[in-house]
Design a protein around this motif. Structure first.
Motif, PDB file in Angstrom:
ATOM      1  N   THR A  35       0.810  -1.218   0.000  1.00 45.34           N
ATOM      2  CA  THR A  35       0.000   0.000   0.000  1.00 45.34           C
ATOM      3  C   THR A  35       0.838   1.259   0.000  1.00 45.34           C
ATOM      4  O   THR A  35       0.338   2.327  -0.286  1.00 45.34           O
ATOM      5  N   SER A  36       2.108   1.161   0.346  1.00 43.97           N
ATOM      6  CA  SER A  36       2.928   2.368   0.385  1.00 43.97           C
ATOM      7  C   SER A  36       3.900   2.353  -0.782  1.00 43.97           C
ATOM      8  O   SER A  36       4.510   1.343  -1.085  1.00 43.97           O
ATOM      9  N   GLN A  37       4.022   3.476  -1.409  1.00 44.44           N
ATOM     10  CA  GLN A  37       4.932   3.621  -2.529  1.00 44.44           C
ATOM     11  C   GLN A  37       6.281   4.112  -2.007  1.00 44.44           C
ATOM     12  O   GLN A  37       6.349   4.830  -1.031  1.00 44.44           O
ATOM     13  N   LYS A  38       7.324   3.749  -2.687  1.00 50.37           N
ATOM     14  CA  LYS A  38       8.653   4.205  -2.304  1.00 50.37           C
ATOM     15  C   LYS A  38       9.053   5.357  -3.202  1.00 50.37           C
ATOM     16  O   LYS A  38       8.735   5.387  -4.374  1.00 50.37           O
ATOM     17  N   SER A  46       5.634   7.923   3.805  1.00 49.30           N
ATOM     18  CA  SER A  46       5.445   8.326   5.199  1.00 49.30           C
ATOM     19  C   SER A  46       6.795   8.565   5.877  1.00 49.30           C
ATOM     20  O   SER A  46       6.935   9.484   6.681  1.00 49.30           O
ATOM     21  N   GLU A  47       7.790   7.756   5.558  1.00 54.96           N
ATOM     22  CA  GLU A  47       9.128   7.951   6.121  1.00 54.96           C
ATOM     23  C   GLU A  47       9.736   9.249   5.601  1.00 54.96           C
ATOM     24  O   GLU A  47      10.382   9.983   6.334  1.00 54.96           O
ATOM     25  N   VAL A  51      11.034  12.447   7.772  1.00 52.38           N
ATOM     26  CA  VAL A  51      12.364  13.032   7.622  1.00 52.38           C
ATOM     27  C   VAL A  51      12.241  14.537   7.378  1.00 52.38           C
ATOM     28  O   VAL A  51      12.955  15.336   7.992  1.00 52.38           O
ATOM     29  N   GLN A  52      11.317  14.924   6.519  1.00 59.27           N
ATOM     30  CA  GLN A  52      11.130  16.352   6.229  1.00 59.27           C
ATOM     31  C   GLN A  52      10.680  17.110   7.474  1.00 59.27           C
ATOM     32  O   GLN A  52      11.140  18.220   7.744  1.00 59.27           O
TER      33      GLN A  52
END
Length: 123
Positions: A35-38, A46-47, A51-52
């Motif tokens: 479900t999460s794209q890199k 989300s990571e 970080v931002q």
């Protein structure tokens, strides 16, 4: 001659390895959905957001530090202030123990001793 599966040593409900093999043109599909794209740097979205957010906080802290230093404050002064606060708290704790001991000896409440020694109950 019997050509049924029972004649070949299998019951009619058993399977062979050939029955389980996929055709070579069918790719394996995981039952778990990704479900999460890199992003391009290998982090999940989300990571990357985390970080931002941390980078923004770091920038804010660095700005605050620079502002305090421009007002003439520095780390050494802060440490001196912290040390003095620790010393004050230790002395206050000792005074509280002495007041408590006097209150026990006189059979009164500690707060009843505050006016006698001109102490503020809120301090």
């Amino acid at each position: 001659m019997d050509t049924s599966s029972e004649a070949h040593g299998r019951s009619r409900f058993s399977l062979s390895l050939n029955d389980l093999r996929r055709p070579k043109t069918t790719a394996f599909k995981s039952p778990l959905q990704n479900t999460s794209q890199k992003s391009s740097n290998g982090l999940k979205n989300s990571e990357q957001d985390d970080v931002q957010e941390l980078e923004k906080k770091l920038e804010t802290f660095n700005t605050e530090i620079a502002e305090l230093e421009s007002r003439g404050l520095n780390v050494e002064m802060l440490q001196t202030h912290i040390d003095k606060l620790h010393q004050y708290n230790e002395l206050k704790d000792c005074a509280q123990m002495v007041l408590g001991r006097i209150a026990v000896l006189e059979g009164v409440r500690t707060k009843d001793l505050y006016p006698r020694y001109n102490l503020d109950l809120e301090d």
